[in-house]
Write a protein that holds these residues in place. Structure first.
Motif, short mmCIF file in Angstrom:
data_model
loop_
_atom_site.label_atom_id
_atom_site.label_comp_id
_atom_site.label_asym_id
_atom_site.label_seq_id
_atom_site.Cartn_x
_atom_site.Cartn_y
_atom_site.Cartn_z
N ARG A 188 22.40 -1.09 25.33
CA ARG A 188 21.85 -2.06 24.39
C ARG A 188 21.03 -3.12 25.13
O ARG A 188 20.04 -3.62 24.60
CB ARG A 188 22.99 -2.71 23.60
CG ARG A 188 23.68 -1.76 22.63
CD ARG A 188 24.91 -2.39 22.01
NE ARG A 188 25.57 -1.47 21.08
CZ ARG A 188 26.73 -1.70 20.51
NH1 ARG A 188 27.38 -2.84 20.77
NH2 ARG A 188 27.26 -0.83 19.67
N GLU A 189 21.47 -3.46 26.35
CA GLU A 189 20.76 -4.48 27.12
C GLU A 189 19.34 -4.05 27.44
O GLU A 189 18.40 -4.84 27.35
CB GLU A 189 21.53 -4.79 28.41
CG GLU A 189 22.83 -5.54 28.22
CD GLU A 189 23.93 -4.69 27.60
OE1 GLU A 189 23.86 -3.43 27.73
OE2 GLU A 189 24.84 -5.25 26.96
N LYS A 190 19.17 -2.78 27.81
CA LYS A 190 17.84 -2.24 28.09
C LYS A 190 16.99 -2.26 26.83
O LYS A 190 15.79 -2.60 26.88
CB LYS A 190 17.96 -0.81 28.62
CG LYS A 190 16.63 -0.13 28.94
CD LYS A 190 15.98 -0.74 30.17
CE LYS A 190 14.73 0.05 30.57
NZ LYS A 190 14.07 -0.56 31.75
N ALA A 191 17.58 -1.91 25.71
CA ALA A 191 16.85 -1.91 24.44
C ALA A 191 16.42 -3.32 24.06
O ALA A 191 15.29 -3.55 23.62
CB ALA A 191 17.72 -1.31 23.34
N ILE A 192 17.32 -4.30 24.23
CA ILE A 192 16.99 -5.69 23.92
C ILE A 192 15.84 -6.17 24.79
O ILE A 192 14.89 -6.81 24.31
CB ILE A 192 18.22 -6.60 24.12
CG1 ILE A 192 19.23 -6.35 22.99
CG2 ILE A 192 17.82 -8.07 24.15
CD1 ILE A 192 20.56 -7.06 23.19
N GLU A 193 15.90 -5.85 26.07
CA GLU A 193 14.84 -6.25 27.00
C GLU A 193 13.48 -5.72 26.55
O GLU A 193 12.48 -6.44 26.54
CB GLU A 193 15.17 -5.74 28.40
CG GLU A 193 14.10 -5.99 29.44
CD GLU A 193 14.37 -5.21 30.73
OE1 GLU A 193 13.80 -4.11 30.90
OE2 GLU A 193 15.16 -5.70 31.56
N MET A 194 13.46 -4.45 26.14
CA MET A 194 12.20 -3.84 25.73
C MET A 194 11.71 -4.40 24.40
O MET A 194 10.51 -4.66 24.23
CB MET A 194 12.36 -2.32 25.65
CG MET A 194 11.06 -1.56 25.43
SD MET A 194 11.24 0.25 25.56
CE MET A 194 11.34 0.45 27.34
N LEU A 195 12.61 -4.62 23.46
CA LEU A 195 12.22 -5.18 22.16
C LEU A 195 11.72 -6.61 22.31
O LEU A 195 10.76 -7.02 21.64
CB LEU A 195 13.39 -5.12 21.19
CG LEU A 195 13.76 -3.73 20.66
CD1 LEU A 195 15.07 -3.79 19.88
CD2 LEU A 195 12.65 -3.15 19.79
#
Length: 303
Positions: A188-195
């Motif tokens: 989820r952390e990677k997804a948040i960073e990208m979003l």
């Protein structure tokens, strides 16, 4: 309306250089940021009339008039297919997306402009990736297809170096879907960073903006960061109300209501009732049932 932004950007670059100006010098004279000028010149941004007016005063040419010369001929047919695609995404109607894929393919055969052809090919791959994800449940293959789509216009792209590039609206739309897959495949952390990168990159008046707000609100709610979930729900709602674009309000008000409930705010019932009302207005009966069931099952809220 769609334009050949690559060709327009090259023309702007040529005009700027004819005046012997760097981007930094043009920025200082026009009060337009260097980053915005860079996006325009690399064909990643449709500038507003106001920005073009500011640049026109320095470059001694009517750039709004110049932009019209780069208008794409098949844009109305393209808009029709794209709008139908987005509507099906919003309603989770993945079973019939092959129709939009075929329509894009037919449009591709009749389109000579290379810039528009690239966008069409990207959206065809986006549809293909969504179908692979939801029908075959193959997340890795879906991710590979989305990366293939971005590489059409950003050849050196990868999920590890994505922050090195500037993106147009279509690429941001694809990058958002990549982030949602990474949420399931990696973290989820990677997804948040990208979003977060996507929403910083895109203009706040872009049509993809409320979708980014919804997805950021959702993932922050999953990670129990309810203040941030509420922040992005509110930003998305403000966009929709200001633009009178109501199609995503049922989702945004739902996210807002849950965040408010978790934060102990009294307004949560008002937000959830608005979510239900917009479901009824927009014909989203399935999502209305989802909201009612989730609120009752997970939060003890009866609507």
């Amino acid at each position: 309306m769609y334009y050949n932004l690559e060709a327009f950007g090259k023309k702007i670059t040529s005009i700027r250089k004819s005046h012997k100006l760097t981007r930094k010098q043009l920025s200082k004279l026009s009060f337009v940021s260097v980053e915005t000028i860079r996006k325009i010149e690399t064909g990643k941004h449709i500038p507003s009339h106001e920005i073009l007016d500011d640049l026109s005063a320095v470059l001694k040419i009517d750039l709004n008039q110049l932009l019209l010369k780069y208008r794409l001929g098949n844009s109305q047919a393209f808009d029709d297919v794209k709008n139908r695609m987005e509507a099906k995404f919003d309603r989770n109607e993945y079973d019939t997306l092959e129709k939009e894929y075929e329509d894009f393919d037919n449009l591709l055969q009749s389109t000579k402009n290379q810039y528009l052809r690239k966008i069409i090919r990207q959206l065809m791959l986006l549809i293909k990736a969504v179908i692979i994800n939801h029908k075959e449940n193959n997340l890795t293959k879906s991710l590979e297809t989305l990366i293939e789509a971005i590489c059409i216009t950003t050849p050196n792209f990868s999920s590890s170096n994505y922050q090195s590039f500037v993106y147009n609206s279509t690429e941001i739309r694809i990058l958002m879907n990549i982030a949602l897959l990474l949420r399931k495949l990696k973290s989820r952390e990677k997804a948040i960073e990208m979003l977060e990168f996507c929403i910083d990159m895109i203009d706040s008046d872009d049509e993809i903006y409320p979708k980014l707000c919804h997805n950021l609100s959702g993932i922050y709610s999953l990670t129990k960061q309810y203040d941030k979930a509420l922040k992005y729900s509110n930003l998305g709602i403000d966009y929709c109300l200001n633009k009178r674009e109501y199609s995503g309000l049922h989702i945004l008000y739902y996210g807002k209501g849950i965040a408010e409930y978790k934060l102990g705010y009294d307004e949560y019932m008002e937000s959830l009732n608005k979510a239900i009302s917009f479901c009824e207005i927009l014909g989203q009966e399935k999502f209305k049932k989802v909201i009612i069931n989730k609120c009752n099952k997970f939060y003890g809220i009866k609507l």
